[in-house]
Design a protein around this motif. Structure first.
Motif, PDB file in Angstrom:
ATOM      1  N   ARG A 193       5.189  -5.198   1.529  1.00 44.88           N
ATOM      2  CA  ARG A 193       5.358  -4.076   0.597  1.00 44.88           C
ATOM      3  C   ARG A 193       6.845  -3.705   0.518  1.00 44.88           C
ATOM      4  NH1 ARG A 193       1.776   0.386  -0.729  1.00 44.88           N
ATOM      5  NH2 ARG A 193       0.396  -0.435   0.875  1.00 44.88           N
ATOM      6  N   ARG A 234       4.557 -16.602 -12.583  1.00 47.40           N
ATOM      7  CA  ARG A 234       3.311 -16.021 -13.088  1.00 47.40           C
ATOM      8  C   ARG A 234       2.541 -17.094 -13.827  1.00 47.40           C
ATOM      9  NH1 ARG A 234       3.447  -9.883 -14.601  1.00 47.40           N
ATOM     10  NH2 ARG A 234       4.841  -9.264 -12.939  1.00 47.40           N
ATOM     11  N   GLU A 261      -0.671 -11.653  -6.184  1.00 55.56           N
ATOM     12  CA  GLU A 261      -0.707 -10.413  -6.962  1.00 55.56           C
ATOM     13  C   GLU A 261      -2.031  -9.670  -6.781  1.00 55.56           C
ATOM     14  OE1 GLU A 261       0.329 -11.718 -10.904  1.00 55.56           O
ATOM     15  OE2 GLU A 261       2.479 -11.487 -10.486  1.00 55.56           O
ATOM     16  N   ARG A 262      -3.126 -10.407  -6.761  1.00 59.52           N
ATOM     17  CA  ARG A 262      -4.442  -9.780  -6.596  1.00 59.52           C
ATOM     18  C   ARG A 262      -4.574  -9.128  -5.213  1.00 59.52           C
ATOM     19  NH1 ARG A 262      -7.204 -13.442  -8.881  1.00 59.52           N
ATOM     20  NH2 ARG A 262      -7.233 -14.862  -7.117  1.00 59.52           N
ATOM     21  N   CYS A 266      -2.160  -8.083  -3.229  1.00 61.39           N
ATOM     22  CA  CYS A 266      -1.272  -6.921  -3.151  1.00 61.39           C
ATOM     23  C   CYS A 266      -1.875  -5.736  -3.907  1.00 61.39           C
ATOM     24  CB  CYS A 266       0.115  -7.255  -3.693  1.00 61.39           C
ATOM     25  SG  CYS A 266       1.064  -8.378  -2.631  1.00 61.39           S
ATOM     26  N   ALA A 267      -2.441  -5.979  -5.083  1.00 59.74           N
ATOM     27  CA  ALA A 267      -3.072  -4.900  -5.859  1.00 59.74           C
ATOM     28  C   ALA A 267      -4.216  -4.275  -5.070  1.00 59.74           C
ATOM     29  CB  ALA A 267      -3.569  -5.430  -7.196  1.00 59.74           C
ATOM     30  N   GLU A 268      -5.017  -5.108  -4.414  1.00 59.33           N
ATOM     31  CA  GLU A 268      -6.116  -4.585  -3.599  1.00 59.33           C
ATOM     32  C   GLU A 268      -5.609  -3.788  -2.406  1.00 59.33           C
ATOM     33  OE1 GLU A 268      -8.569  -7.991  -2.719  1.00 59.33           O
ATOM     34  OE2 GLU A 268      -9.225  -8.168  -4.813  1.00 59.33           O
ATOM     35  N   GLY A 305      -2.975  -1.934  -2.613  1.00 56.75           N
ATOM     36  CA  GLY A 305      -2.357  -0.720  -3.151  1.00 56.75           C
ATOM     37  C   GLY A 305      -0.890  -0.808  -3.506  1.00 56.75           C
ATOM     38  N   PHE A 306      -0.379  -2.023  -3.698  1.00 56.74           N
ATOM     39  CA  PHE A 306       1.017  -2.146  -4.127  1.00 56.74           C
ATOM     40  C   PHE A 306       1.198  -3.384  -4.990  1.00 56.74           C
ATOM     41  CE2 PHE A 306       0.893  -4.623  -0.223  1.00 56.74           C
ATOM     42  CZ  PHE A 306       1.792  -5.660  -0.414  1.00 56.74           C
ATOM     43  N   ALA A 307       2.295  -3.406  -5.727  1.00 57.30           N
ATOM     44  CA  ALA A 307       2.643  -4.576  -6.543  1.00 57.30           C
ATOM     45  C   ALA A 307       3.720  -5.357  -5.797  1.00 57.30           C
ATOM     46  CB  ALA A 307       3.166  -4.146  -7.908  1.00 57.30           C
ATOM     47  N   ARG A 342       7.052  -7.279  -5.097  1.00 55.47           N
ATOM     48  CA  ARG A 342       8.380  -7.201  -5.712  1.00 55.47           C
ATOM     49  C   ARG A 342       8.961  -8.613  -5.760  1.00 55.47           C
ATOM     50  NH1 ARG A 342      13.597  -4.514  -2.928  1.00 55.47           N
ATOM     51  NH2 ARG A 342      15.071  -5.632  -4.229  1.00 55.47           N
TER      52      ARG A 342
END
Length: 143
Positions: free
Chosen positions: A32, A41, A50-51, A53-55, A57-59, A61
């Motif tokens: 994070r 991408r 990406e998936r 990290c999204a789960e 709670g963050f995107a 960098r």
């Protein structure tokens, strides 16, 4: 042919993530806010990152992208960010390069690469060579 490998965070040997790791592993949350280098991408491995990290709670960098995992490992060896690559790329490229591959856990990230080709019909010499190398690489990586 399907190859399924864990993803690793590749860093220079002196990176703080190495000291934070436990038995060569770091939680996904340790990435994070860290500047990352990754596949572009649209690739399956980038989608896994990406998936996850999204789960969590963050995107992620992602500051830099390259299409070849080996290039990412070499950039990490020079201290340019944290590379997130399949574990096979880390081991193949890192020998003697001063980098460490840290398994990403909590959750464990895995990437799958599937290759398909026609078994019948003409195959060019280049295609035969590529398939031979891929098969040999899979055999070398087999437990």
């Amino acid at each position: 042919m399907v190859v399924d490998e864990p993803l690793v965070a590749v860093v220079r040997a002196g990176d703080p993530l190495v000291r934070e790791s436990v038995d060569g592993a770091i939680p996904l949350a340790a990435l994070r806010g860290r500047p990352l280098i990754s596949l572009p991408r649209g690739t399956g491995l980038r989608a896994v990152l990406e998936r996850a990290c999204a789960e969590a709670g963050f995107a992620p960098r992602v500051d830099f992208e390259a299409a070849a995992p080996g290039v990412l490992v070499r950039l990490a060896a020079r201290g340019l960010r944290v590379a997130v690559v399949p574990s096979g790329a880390e081991s193949a490229e890192a020998a003697g390069s001063g980098v460490r591959g840290l398994r990403v856990v909590e959750p464990v990230l895995r990437g799958r690469v599937a290759l398909a080709w026609r078994t019948a019909g003409p195959a060019s010499p280049a295609a035969r060579e590529l398939l031979g190398r891929l098969r040999a690489g899979v055999r070398e990586g087999a437990p």
